[in-house]
Motif scaffolding. Structure first.
Motif, PDB file in Angstrom:
ATOM      1  N   TYR A 198       0.743  -1.215   0.333  1.00 53.42           N
ATOM      2  CA  TYR A 198       0.106  -0.139   0.005  1.00 53.42           C
ATOM      3  C   TYR A 198       1.086   1.352  -0.083  1.00 53.42           C
ATOM      4  CZ  TYR A 198      -2.984   3.802   1.480  1.00 53.42           C
ATOM      5  OH  TYR A 198      -3.956   4.303   1.281  1.00 53.42           O
ATOM      6  N   CYS A 199       1.676   1.391   1.002  1.00 54.68           N
ATOM      7  CA  CYS A 199       2.861   2.129   1.083  1.00 54.68           C
ATOM      8  C   CYS A 199       3.289   2.732  -0.338  1.00 54.68           C
ATOM      9  CB  CYS A 199       3.622   2.380   1.396  1.00 54.68           C
ATOM     10  SG  CYS A 199       3.432   2.547   3.283  1.00 54.68           S
ATOM     11  N   LYS A 200       3.627   1.453  -1.492  1.00 50.52           N
ATOM     12  CA  LYS A 200       4.450   2.470  -2.557  1.00 50.52           C
ATOM     13  C   LYS A 200       3.337   1.967  -3.404  1.00 50.52           C
ATOM     14  CE  LYS A 200       6.812  -0.483  -5.795  1.00 50.52           C
ATOM     15  NZ  LYS A 200       7.477  -2.054  -6.875  1.00 50.52           N
TER      16      LYS A 200
ATOM     17  N   ARG B 260      -8.214   7.798 -12.406  1.00 50.31           N
ATOM     18  CA  ARG B 260      -8.730   7.163 -11.333  1.00 50.31           C
ATOM     19  C   ARG B 260      -8.870   5.929 -11.918  1.00 50.31           C
ATOM     20  NH1 ARG B 260     -13.349   9.511  -8.171  1.00 50.31           N
ATOM     21  NH2 ARG B 260     -12.548  10.823 -10.036  1.00 50.31           N
ATOM     22  N   ARG B 261      -9.226   4.692 -10.514  1.00 53.91           N
ATOM     23  CA  ARG B 261      -9.099   3.714 -10.644  1.00 53.91           C
ATOM     24  C   ARG B 261     -10.457   2.802  -9.868  1.00 53.91           C
ATOM     25  NH1 ARG B 261      -4.910   0.849 -13.219  1.00 53.91           N
ATOM     26  NH2 ARG B 261      -2.836   2.332 -14.001  1.00 53.91           N
ATOM     27  N   PHE B 262     -10.839   2.050 -10.323  1.00 54.48           N
ATOM     28  CA  PHE B 262     -11.445   1.427  -9.476  1.00 54.48           C
ATOM     29  C   PHE B 262     -11.301  -0.174  -8.870  1.00 54.48           C
ATOM     30  CE2 PHE B 262     -14.350   4.103 -12.563  1.00 54.48           C
ATOM     31  CZ  PHE B 262     -14.294   5.217 -11.754  1.00 54.48           C
ATOM     32  N   VAL B 263     -11.406   0.037  -7.419  1.00 56.33           N
ATOM     33  CA  VAL B 263     -10.852  -1.515  -6.963  1.00 56.33           C
ATOM     34  C   VAL B 263     -11.466  -2.300  -6.278  1.00 56.33           C
ATOM     35  CG1 VAL B 263      -8.628  -0.069  -6.829  1.00 56.33           C
ATOM     36  CG2 VAL B 263      -9.932  -0.069  -5.186  1.00 56.33           C
ATOM     37  N   HIS B 264     -11.979  -3.573  -5.888  1.00 53.98           N
ATOM     38  CA  HIS B 264     -12.505  -4.335  -5.020  1.00 53.98           C
ATOM     39  C   HIS B 264     -12.003  -4.116  -3.720  1.00 53.98           C
ATOM     40  CE1 HIS B 264     -13.844  -8.209  -3.423  1.00 53.98           C
ATOM     41  NE2 HIS B 264     -14.674  -7.673  -3.437  1.00 53.98           N
ATOM     42  N   VAL B 265     -12.965  -3.589  -2.661  1.00 54.52           N
ATOM     43  CA  VAL B 265     -12.375  -3.113  -1.568  1.00 54.52           C
ATOM     44  C   VAL B 265     -13.136  -3.935  -0.462  1.00 54.52           C
ATOM     45  CG1 VAL B 265     -12.519  -1.268   0.350  1.00 54.52           C
ATOM     46  CG2 VAL B 265     -11.888  -0.894  -2.000  1.00 54.52           C
ATOM     47  N   LEU B 266     -12.619  -4.456   0.819  1.00 50.49           N
ATOM     48  CA  LEU B 266     -13.640  -5.333   2.072  1.00 50.49           C
ATOM     49  C   LEU B 266     -12.402  -4.695   3.374  1.00 50.49           C
ATOM     50  CD1 LEU B 266     -14.451  -8.020   2.220  1.00 50.49           C
ATOM     51  CD2 LEU B 266     -12.445  -9.265   2.542  1.00 50.49           C
TER      52      LEU B 266
ATOM     53  N   SER C 276     -13.551   4.533  -5.802  1.00 46.03           N
ATOM     54  CA  SER C 276     -13.452   4.725  -6.635  1.00 46.03           C
ATOM     55  C   SER C 276     -11.487   5.578  -6.734  1.00 46.03           C
ATOM     56  CB  SER C 276     -13.992   6.293  -7.751  1.00 46.03           C
ATOM     57  OG  SER C 276     -13.059   6.409  -8.088  1.00 46.03           O
ATOM     58  N   HIS C 277     -10.065   5.526  -7.063  1.00 51.83           N
ATOM     59  CA  HIS C 277      -9.330   5.359  -6.372  1.00 51.83           C
ATOM     60  C   HIS C 277      -7.869   6.400  -7.610  1.00 51.83           C
ATOM     61  CE1 HIS C 277      -8.471   2.637  -2.701  1.00 51.83           C
ATOM     62  NE2 HIS C 277      -9.683   3.163  -3.086  1.00 51.83           N
ATOM     63  N   ILE C 278      -7.875   7.585  -6.872  1.00 48.18           N
ATOM     64  CA  ILE C 278      -6.315   8.245  -7.384  1.00 48.18           C
ATOM     65  C   ILE C 278      -5.128   7.794  -7.540  1.00 48.18           C
ATOM     66  CG2 ILE C 278      -6.201  10.333  -8.171  1.00 48.18           C
ATOM     67  CD1 ILE C 278      -8.828   9.924  -8.991  1.00 48.18           C
ATOM     68  N   ASP C 279      -4.968   7.202  -8.970  1.00 49.52           N
ATOM     69  CA  ASP C 279      -3.349   6.462  -8.400  1.00 49.52           C
ATOM     70  C   ASP C 279      -2.328   7.932  -8.486  1.00 49.52           C
ATOM     71  OD1 ASP C 279      -3.011   7.216 -10.680  1.00 49.52           O
ATOM     72  OD2 ASP C 279      -3.487   5.201 -11.756  1.00 49.52           O
ATOM     73  N   LEU C 280      -0.460   7.136  -8.409  1.00 50.53           N
ATOM     74  CA  LEU C 280       0.202   8.068  -8.368  1.00 50.53           C
ATOM     75  C   LEU C 280       0.147   9.193  -9.691  1.00 50.53           C
ATOM     76  CD1 LEU C 280       3.105   6.337  -6.599  1.00 50.53           C
ATOM     77  CD2 LEU C 280       1.193   7.608  -5.494  1.00 50.53           C
ATOM     78  N   LYS C 281      -0.271   8.888 -10.490  1.00 52.06           N
ATOM     79  CA  LYS C 281      -0.240   9.774 -12.124  1.00 52.06           C
ATOM     80  C   LYS C 281      -2.143   9.547 -12.116  1.00 52.06           C
ATOM     81  CE  LYS C 281       2.445   5.868 -14.550  1.00 52.06           C
ATOM     82  NZ  LYS C 281       1.985   5.065 -15.791  1.00 52.06           N
ATOM     83  N   GLY C 282      -2.361  10.429 -11.325  1.00 51.73           N
ATOM     84  CA  GLY C 282      -3.577  11.281 -11.282  1.00 51.73           C
ATOM     85  C   GLY C 282      -4.831  10.493 -11.871  1.00 51.73           C
TER      86      GLY C 282
END
Length: 230
Positions: A154-156, A209-215, A201-207
Protein backbone atom coordinates in the motif's frame (compact mmCIF):
# COMPACT_ATOMS: atom_id res chain seq x y z
CA UNK A 1 -13.51 -21.61 87.35
CA UNK A 2 -13.08 -24.09 84.51
CA UNK A 3 -9.49 -24.57 83.41
CA UNK A 4 -8.73 -24.82 79.68
CA UNK A 5 -5.92 -26.94 78.30
CA UNK A 6 -3.34 -25.17 76.19
CA UNK A 7 -4.27 -25.30 72.51
CA UNK A 8 -1.77 -25.81 69.70
CA UNK A 9 -2.17 -23.39 66.82
CA UNK A 10 -1.16 -24.09 63.23
CA UNK A 11 -1.25 -21.26 60.70
CA UNK A 12 -2.51 -22.09 57.19
CA UNK A 13 -1.62 -19.58 54.48
CA UNK A 14 -0.96 -19.15 50.78
CA UNK A 15 2.26 -18.11 49.03
CA UNK A 16 4.40 -18.78 52.11
CA UNK A 17 7.10 -16.20 52.77
CA UNK A 18 9.89 -16.34 55.36
CA UNK A 19 8.32 -13.37 57.16
CA UNK A 20 5.02 -15.28 57.52
CA UNK A 21 6.76 -18.19 59.24
CA UNK A 22 8.76 -15.95 61.56
CA UNK A 23 5.72 -13.91 62.61
CA UNK A 24 3.69 -17.08 63.21
CA UNK A 25 6.36 -18.57 65.48
CA UNK A 26 6.78 -15.26 67.31
CA UNK A 27 3.03 -15.24 67.99
CA UNK A 28 3.24 -18.70 69.54
CA UNK A 29 2.04 -20.90 66.68
CA UNK A 30 3.53 -24.40 66.51
CA UNK A 31 3.92 -24.26 62.72
CA UNK A 32 2.97 -22.68 59.43
CA UNK A 33 1.44 -24.67 56.55
CA UNK A 34 1.37 -23.73 52.89
CA UNK A 35 -2.19 -23.94 51.52
CA UNK A 36 -0.73 -25.03 48.16
CA UNK A 37 0.39 -28.35 49.65
CA UNK A 38 -1.30 -31.44 48.16
CA UNK A 39 -4.01 -32.78 50.46
CA UNK A 40 -2.05 -35.89 51.53
CA UNK A 41 1.08 -33.83 52.18
CA UNK A 42 -0.91 -31.28 54.17
CA UNK A 43 -2.44 -33.98 56.40
CA UNK A 44 0.98 -35.59 56.90
CA UNK A 45 2.50 -32.22 57.85
CA UNK A 46 -0.27 -31.57 60.39
CA UNK A 47 0.15 -35.06 61.88
CA UNK A 48 3.93 -34.60 62.07
CA UNK A 49 3.62 -31.23 63.79
CA UNK A 50 1.01 -32.40 66.29
CA UNK A 51 2.99 -35.58 67.05
CA UNK A 52 5.96 -33.39 67.91
CA UNK A 53 3.75 -31.22 70.12
CA UNK A 54 2.34 -34.25 71.98
CA UNK A 55 5.82 -35.70 72.39
CA UNK A 56 7.13 -32.52 73.98
CA UNK A 57 4.07 -32.19 76.19
CA UNK A 58 4.63 -35.72 77.52
CA UNK A 59 8.38 -35.30 77.95
CA UNK A 60 8.60 -32.15 80.00
CA UNK A 61 12.09 -32.93 81.28
CA UNK A 62 13.63 -33.97 77.97
CA UNK A 63 16.05 -31.93 75.96
CA UNK A 64 13.49 -31.66 73.17
CA UNK A 65 11.32 -29.52 75.45
CA UNK A 66 14.05 -26.99 76.33
CA UNK A 67 13.10 -23.69 74.77
CA UNK A 68 15.68 -21.40 73.26
CA UNK A 69 15.22 -17.73 72.58
CA UNK A 70 16.47 -16.45 69.26
CA UNK A 71 16.03 -13.05 67.68
CA UNK A 72 15.57 -12.40 63.98
CA UNK A 73 15.52 -9.19 61.98
CA UNK A 74 12.25 -8.76 60.09
CA UNK A 75 11.50 -5.61 58.11
CA UNK A 76 13.82 -3.55 60.28
CA UNK A 77 12.44 -4.88 63.58
CA UNK A 78 13.85 -7.41 66.03
CA UNK A 79 11.49 -10.36 66.51
CA UNK A 80 12.06 -12.70 69.52
CA UNK A 81 11.07 -16.34 69.11
CA UNK A 82 10.72 -18.85 71.98
CA UNK A 83 10.75 -22.45 70.79
CA UNK A 84 12.52 -25.72 71.43
CA UNK A 85 15.47 -26.69 69.26
CA UNK A 86 13.52 -29.68 67.97
CA UNK A 87 10.57 -27.49 66.97
CA UNK A 88 12.82 -24.94 65.29
CA UNK A 89 14.51 -27.73 63.36
CA UNK A 90 11.15 -29.11 62.29
CA UNK A 91 9.95 -25.70 61.10
CA UNK A 92 13.23 -25.11 59.26
CA UNK A 93 12.96 -28.41 57.39
CA UNK A 94 9.34 -27.70 56.51
CA UNK A 95 10.21 -24.18 55.34
CA UNK A 96 12.96 -25.53 53.09
CA UNK A 97 10.52 -28.03 51.58
CA UNK A 98 8.02 -25.23 50.95
CA UNK A 99 10.72 -23.05 49.42
CA UNK A 100 11.85 -25.86 47.11
CA UNK A 101 8.27 -26.49 46.04
CA UNK A 102 7.69 -22.76 45.46
CA UNK A 103 10.86 -22.62 43.36
CA UNK A 104 9.63 -25.53 41.25
CA UNK A 105 6.29 -23.78 40.71
CA UNK A 106 8.12 -20.58 39.81
CA UNK A 107 10.39 -22.37 37.34
CA UNK A 108 7.39 -24.13 35.75
CA UNK A 109 5.62 -20.77 35.43
CA UNK A 110 8.72 -19.27 33.79
CA UNK A 111 8.79 -22.16 31.29
CA UNK A 112 5.09 -21.67 30.49
CA UNK A 113 5.64 -17.93 30.11
CA UNK A 114 8.62 -18.43 27.79
CA UNK A 115 6.60 -20.88 25.70
CA UNK A 116 3.69 -18.41 25.53
CA UNK A 117 6.04 -15.59 24.52
CA UNK A 118 7.58 -17.78 21.81
CA UNK A 119 4.13 -18.69 20.50
CA UNK A 120 3.25 -14.99 20.42
CA UNK A 121 6.46 -14.18 18.50
CA UNK A 122 5.72 -17.00 16.05
CA UNK A 123 2.17 -15.73 15.55
CA UNK A 124 3.40 -12.18 15.02
CA UNK A 125 6.01 -13.38 12.52
CA UNK A 126 3.37 -15.37 10.62
CA UNK A 127 1.01 -12.38 10.60
CA UNK A 128 3.77 -10.05 9.38
CA UNK A 129 4.70 -12.52 6.65
CA UNK A 130 1.11 -12.74 5.45
CA UNK A 131 0.57 -8.98 5.59
CA UNK A 132 3.69 -8.21 3.59
CA UNK A 133 3.48 -11.03 1.04
CA UNK A 134 -0.19 -11.25 0.11
CA UNK A 135 -0.88 -9.44 -3.20
CA UNK A 136 -3.19 -6.97 -1.44
CA UNK A 137 -3.07 -3.41 -0.18
CA UNK A 138 -3.67 -3.66 3.57
CA UNK A 139 -4.19 -0.84 6.06
CA UNK A 140 -5.69 -0.14 9.48
CA UNK A 141 -7.32 3.02 10.83
CA UNK A 142 -8.18 3.98 14.40
CA UNK A 143 -11.54 5.16 15.67
CA UNK A 144 -10.65 8.72 14.65
CA UNK A 145 -10.06 7.67 11.04
CA UNK A 146 -6.30 8.16 11.20
CA UNK A 147 -4.02 5.55 9.67
CA UNK A 148 -2.15 3.40 12.19
CA UNK A 149 -0.71 0.72 9.89
CA UNK A 150 -0.24 -0.10 6.21
CA UNK A 151 1.74 -2.82 4.46
CA UNK A 152 4.57 -2.01 2.06
CA UNK A 153 2.44 -2.76 -0.98
CA UNK A 154 0.00 0.00 0.00
CA UNK A 155 2.88 2.38 0.80
CA UNK A 156 4.31 1.76 -2.65
CA UNK A 157 0.92 2.37 -4.28
CA UNK A 158 0.67 5.71 -2.47
CA UNK A 159 4.30 6.62 -3.14
CA UNK A 160 4.85 7.35 0.56
CA UNK A 161 6.61 5.66 3.45
CA UNK A 162 4.64 4.30 6.39
CA UNK A 163 6.14 7.00 8.61
CA UNK A 164 4.81 9.68 6.24
CA UNK A 165 1.27 8.29 6.39
CA UNK A 166 0.93 7.33 10.04
CA UNK A 167 -1.54 9.64 11.78
CA UNK A 168 -3.06 11.01 8.58
CA UNK A 169 -6.74 10.74 7.72
CA UNK A 170 -8.49 10.44 4.35
CA UNK A 171 -8.74 14.22 3.97
CA UNK A 172 -4.95 14.45 4.20
CA UNK A 173 -4.46 12.01 1.31
CA UNK A 174 -7.49 12.15 -1.01
CA UNK A 175 -9.77 14.72 -2.70
CA UNK A 176 -12.69 15.82 -0.52
CA UNK A 177 -15.36 13.88 -2.41
CA UNK A 178 -13.46 10.62 -1.97
CA UNK A 179 -12.52 11.42 1.63
CA UNK A 180 -16.18 12.08 2.43
CA UNK A 181 -17.16 8.67 1.03
CA UNK A 182 -14.33 6.77 2.74
CA UNK A 183 -15.05 8.44 6.08
CA UNK A 184 -18.79 7.71 5.85
CA UNK A 185 -18.11 4.07 4.98
CA UNK A 186 -15.70 3.71 7.90
CA UNK A 187 -18.21 5.23 10.32
CA UNK A 188 -20.95 2.87 9.11
CA UNK A 189 -18.70 -0.17 9.64
CA UNK A 190 -17.76 0.94 13.15
CA UNK A 191 -21.39 1.58 14.11
CA UNK A 192 -22.82 -1.61 12.58
CA UNK A 193 -19.94 -3.97 13.22
CA UNK A 194 -20.57 -5.47 9.80
CA UNK A 195 -18.20 -6.27 6.96
CA UNK A 196 -18.42 -4.07 3.88
CA UNK A 197 -17.50 -5.27 0.40
CA UNK A 198 -17.69 -2.80 -2.46
CA UNK A 199 -16.01 -1.25 -5.49
CA UNK A 200 -14.34 2.08 -4.75
CA UNK A 201 -12.89 4.78 -6.95
CA UNK A 202 -9.22 5.55 -6.25
CA UNK A 203 -6.77 8.08 -7.70
CA UNK A 204 -3.35 6.58 -8.50
CA UNK A 205 0.00 8.36 -8.44
CA UNK A 206 -0.43 9.50 -12.03
CA UNK A 207 -3.75 11.12 -11.20
CA UNK A 208 -5.75 8.48 -13.02
CA UNK A 209 -8.98 7.18 -11.52
CA UNK A 210 -9.06 3.46 -10.85
CA UNK A 211 -11.79 1.20 -9.54
CA UNK A 212 -10.70 -1.36 -6.99
CA UNK A 213 -12.35 -4.18 -5.07
CA UNK A 214 -12.43 -3.19 -1.38
CA UNK A 215 -13.16 -5.29 1.70
CA UNK A 216 -13.44 -3.43 5.01
CA UNK A 217 -14.04 -5.01 8.41
CA UNK A 218 -14.19 -3.77 12.01
CA UNK A 219 -10.95 -4.16 13.98
CA UNK A 220 -11.32 -5.58 17.50
CA UNK A 221 -9.17 -5.62 20.61
CA UNK A 222 -8.73 -8.58 22.99
CA UNK A 223 -12.03 -7.68 24.71
CA UNK A 224 -13.89 -7.77 21.40
CA UNK A 225 -14.37 -4.01 21.46
CA UNK A 226 -14.24 -2.21 18.10
CA UNK A 227 -11.07 -0.08 17.92
CA UNK A 228 -11.07 0.85 14.24
CA UNK A 229 -11.34 -0.59 10.75
CA UNK A 230 -9.07 -2.61 8.51
Amino acid sequence: MKQWDELSVLILGALVQASDIIQSLAAGAVGFLDRALPAKKLVARVDQTMSLTRSQAGNGNGDGDVEDEITLELEGQTVPIHASRERLGHVLVSALEDLERANRRHEAELVRRREAEQQLRDSQALYASLVENLPLNLLCKGMDGRLIFANQRYCKARGLTLEQMIGKNDYDMFPKELADKYTADDRAIIESGEVMETIESHIDLKGDRRFVHVLKTPMYDSNQEVIGIQ
